[in-house]
Design an enzyme around this catalytic site. Sequence first.
Site, PDB file in Angstrom:
ATOM      1  N   ASP A   1       0.790  -1.234   0.111  1.00  0.00           N
ATOM      2  CA  ASP A   1       0.035   0.087  -0.134  1.00  0.00           C
ATOM      3  C   ASP A   1       0.893   1.304  -0.114  1.00  0.00           C
ATOM      4  OD1 ASP A   1      -2.145   1.651   0.408  1.00  0.00           O
ATOM      5  OD2 ASP A   1      -1.886   1.597   2.333  1.00  0.00           O
TER       6      ASP A   1
ATOM      7  N   GLU B   1      -9.452  13.368   6.436  1.00  0.00           N
ATOM      8  CA  GLU B   1     -10.600  14.295   6.754  1.00  0.00           C
ATOM      9  C   GLU B   1     -10.199  15.282   7.845  1.00  0.00           C
ATOM     10  OE1 GLU B   1     -13.904  11.950   8.141  1.00  0.00           O
ATOM     11  OE2 GLU B   1     -14.941  12.203   6.213  1.00  0.00           O
TER      12      GLU B   1
ATOM     13  N   ARG C   1      -2.015  14.452  -2.209  1.00  0.00           N
ATOM     14  CA  ARG C   1      -3.625  13.667  -2.210  1.00  0.00           C
ATOM     15  C   ARG C   1      -4.462  14.512  -2.700  1.00  0.00           C
ATOM     16  NH1 ARG C   1      -3.908   8.566   0.013  1.00  0.00           N
ATOM     17  NH2 ARG C   1      -5.705   9.314   0.928  1.00  0.00           N
TER      18      ARG C   1
ATOM     19  N   THR D   1      -2.424   1.176  -4.830  1.00  0.00           N
ATOM     20  CA  THR D   1      -2.823   2.416  -4.055  1.00  0.00           C
ATOM     21  C   THR D   1      -4.211   2.921  -4.636  1.00  0.00           C
ATOM     22  OG1 THR D   1      -2.261   4.546  -3.434  1.00  0.00           O
ATOM     23  CG2 THR D   1      -1.505   3.975  -5.650  1.00  0.00           C
ATOM     24  N   GLY D   2      -4.663   3.567  -3.659  1.00  0.00           N
ATOM     25  CA  GLY D   2      -6.154   4.001  -4.285  1.00  0.00           C
ATOM     26  C   GLY D   2      -5.886   5.701  -4.749  1.00  0.00           C
TER      27      GLY D   2
ATOM     28  N   ASP E   1      -6.360  -2.888   3.526  1.00  0.00           N
ATOM     29  CA  ASP E   1      -5.134  -3.601   2.819  1.00  0.00           C
ATOM     30  C   ASP E   1      -5.386  -4.913   3.428  1.00  0.00           C
ATOM     31  OD1 ASP E   1      -3.912  -1.655   1.987  1.00  0.00           O
ATOM     32  OD2 ASP E   1      -3.187  -0.801   3.996  1.00  0.00           O
TER      33      ASP E   1
END
EC number: 7.6.2.1
Length: 1152
Positions: A362, A463, A561, A641-642, A787
């Site tokens: 990840d 967040e 990100r 990865t996202g 994960d």
Amino acid sequence: MGTVTSYFGQLCGQEKKKEEERLLRANDRPFNFSYHYANNAIKTSKYNIFTFLPLNLFEQFRRLANAYFLFLFCLQLIPQISSLSWFTTMVPLILVLAITAVKDASDDINRHNSDKQVNNRKVEVLLDGELRNEKWMTVQVGDIIKLENNQFVTADLLLLSSSEPLNLVYVETPPNNRLDKFKGALTVNQNTFSLDNDKLLLRGCTLRNTEWCFGLVIFGGPDTKLMQNSGKTTFKRTSIDHLMNVLVLSIFGFLASMCSALAIGNAVWEVKDGSTFTVFLPREKGANAALTSFLTFWSYVIVLNTVVPISLYVSVEIIRLGNSFFINWDRKMYYPKNDTPAQARTTTLNEELGQIKYIFSDKTGTLTQNIMAFNKCSINGKAYGELFDMSGHRVEITERVDFSWNQLADPKFIFHDFSLVETVREGNQEANAFFRLLALCHTVMPEEKKEGELFYQAQSPDEGALVTAARNFGFVFRSRTPETITVVEMGQHVTYELLAVLDFNNVRKRMSVIVRGPDGKITLYCKGADTILYERLESSCAKLMNITTRHLNEYAGDGLRTLVLAYKDLDERYMKEWKQRHHLASIAMDGREEQLDELYEEIEKDLVLLGATAVEDKLQDGVPQTIEQLAKADIKIWVLTGDKQETAENIGYSCNMLREEMKEIFVVAANTAEGVKEELRIARRKMSPSAAEEPSVVTSRAGLFWMEKKETVQDETVEGDYGLIINGHSLAYALDKSLQMELLRTACMCQTVICCRVTPLQKAQVVQLVKKYKQAITLAIGDGANDVSMIKAAHIGVGISGQEGMQAVLSSDFSFGQFRYLQRLLLVHGRWSYLRMCKFLQYFFYKNFTFTFVHFWYAFFCGFSAQTVYDEWFITLYNLVYTALPVLGLSIFDQDVNDRWSFQYPQLYAPGQLNQYFNKKAFVRCMMHSCYSSIILFFIPWAAMYDTVRDDGKDIADYQSFALLAQTCLIIVVSAQLCLDTHYWTAVNQFFVWGSLAAYFAVTFTMYSNGMFLIFTSIFPFIGTARNSLNQPNVWLTILLASLLCILPVVAFRFIVIQLRPTINDKVRENMRKNQSIDWAFLNCCRSPAHNQGFFKFPPSGRSAERSFLLTCHPVRQEDTHSNEKYMHVHAHAETDGNTHTVCLYIHTHIA
């Protein structure tokens, strides 16, 4: 109280007993007892005092080796078959069973203690109108209980009330893949309400920041979600485990072959020579050559049983346990910042750490710190966070923005672009909407211990960073209830009515809230991935979308990100109708998720773009160096990865996975299956133009009885290093059955693969694809719940204790605090564990086969009568006492080179990947070596004692003297062989080797003494043999000759191999020896904190061209960031005698 309809059985996988409906009344135990619901007591133990012995023995005798030796013991009880006493098999078997039983009992006692501790916890229960302290185990379904802050939740509870406004509670949840799934309906007074996790407190949670709460017990003990989901984890076995099973089965076949050959020999002997012995050894009535041969077969099954190693599996477990302790105790893998030591959570996979070929990692929280900072943003087409000069070049801003105008600002927040503050304070409509969205659209919980001191508890660091940014720019999220969100907007308290929350998940990749403002206006605020939100924007946003996309690409190029923000104004009438449909969908018992998804899709469209956020997540310390080391060890690293492609690509360059010297980096981003196929093929043809269009697939059989069919895609030759980046939507096509082989071929040609925008399911699918077709050992490493599926799919799962909780750690086989410790886990502990296990197996089989083959040769001299060549007590103690500890010492402490040299030469890792140290060929070589040694160990003593007399002229050639000589030669030769195999000597090794030899002679002289014979005449018949034989010089000369003939060829062979075909290990060990000699020469010079001088000779050991040098050392202390170990780099300027030239030498000496 009502009716709770639950499908918990289906959700938790309990298909065999599915409870359709659960009726209960609050505080009515007689009514609830009538339904026979489970109480709240739990039981995770396997045994009790009565069932332990039968159940444990049953489990142990399910193992093939144990059952086999029980069968042998039964054979030994038959006088016509057995030539050995029963204790030669029974004593080792009892010891092995006892060791395993003690281990199992210890584990189960721990489980009993844990159950007892949990079941005896106290909780306040409302009984007969008053609160009473009751044990957890006595709590029943339908009870109302009171919990207080920091208490564990007793059972699965329906929340009734709490000390917080509007009955909110804060909980810290346990990690579990399926705890977030619960659906039900509560019917009260003919009104139906939806039940989901928002209304339930699940057992295993901890109450936080809530003074008290009351709850109704719905499910207790074994019926709770936690216990329903605590099923057994898939048992992972190493490749060596599978090989050992195949070898043991092969040994059974080999044993049967030897016994058959000797039985045939017995039949021939009986026919030709047996009649001459019947005068003084008459046959039993009815016996003939055929029957004697049949009985001899079973007799030799008993005599040669040591070829099947009874203590093999127990020894393997002890070795693995010892190597696991070394991992747990390694201070160089301890992360002091979080007080996190390394932990081997599974003790059965250590040696496989030395065979890893593919690592699946990840990114966020694994390679990066997962500590987010709001860095840049794009609002209505304008980028903030950077400053450009007149020529368009970036200007570094060092001065921080002053947020003193905002009394609720977070003093730790850092931002440098003053223009954004000015834009917000000027009342810019888009900027205000931007930060209003960040203040409303989230799941953060606020905590205000003192007036003005706000603390945010966020599910994810992203967040928390975004809500904190909104707070500092004047939109302070202050409080929330289930129906409202209160925000301080530029100093004004504004309360929004919360109409709906459209949750984030890994499929939606977005989150929305629908709120009604003080002016009555209804607005949907949405944030999510750019690829998802762009599809849902209204057409008028096309121009703004292009500008924002350019900003997003810049942010991603900087490794940030990103999220896209959008909103939509809603009509009151439409919202009322949509809420009704939403309520019906939320209480539906069938297809609830699907209905809600349709409603979410319907309302989340025609959005208006606001802008985008960019959050920085810095790399962890030592990540680039770790990845570089692993790449040198020929370990291929895939990042799953996202994040969006540009972000992942930038991180790839930052941590040395993608390098400028790579020949090419391919990007697969097609939106159709045909396009993905073509892009993969183009990449493959560029890397290997001569490769065949169809993959080379080798089909083989594997498994215990070769019943398992395996397909292996062969590696293809590639010149140079390549990288591959593939997007999530392209990966979805590539993982299809028709394209997965093309993906596998292309990806495995590359040194680095980065998959972007992937879901947790895709992560697991990628790992499974490589496992299935490459037959290589895989490792997955991550830190979060997303994960877990990947970690469980890989051969070895590694969890990092990070910002996202313990989900990954609790599903892993090994865990630690930072990614950089992975290189130590693999290159040091993994390589040592693999090396030690392979040495153990080679030596273990060698000593057992050598022991057994001597029996085989002796059969030709005893008429194939199944007589043993050794004393029965030697047979009993050989594996248990005389050779047990030395081989364990070798297998736990040995190392070919130390940890520093393991890091310096990562190429040492390659033999493990190729499985070179122990395989079927190595096993056959071990058998051949044993065969040669057994020939020497039998025929040299036989020839030396044949027609030999003592010094006093008496005969020495009796059976007992020969047995003693043969077994003494054997024990000395196998001990000498172990010494040859040992590279790293410790005091423990020395004690085990010399202590075992001393124990042999001590036990031998004791058992062969007059006293033992007088006390136990039938058990110790070798009276006086030791003292009469071992005082003869020719006996010791025979022992010396046999030992030399066994050991010298091994020494000569290894010397020739090292000279002609040295391995990487041989070369590194030679360099280490040279370096150590130089290190010791410099030692006194190095210890000085200042300049020092001294003389030494180089090269050492009296080699040619030896000269004296005057040394001037300049020590410099330096800390190794990978292992936290301090070293001294010594720059030594040396002047030769009589000459004026100077040479510079560099020494790398470890200092305490």
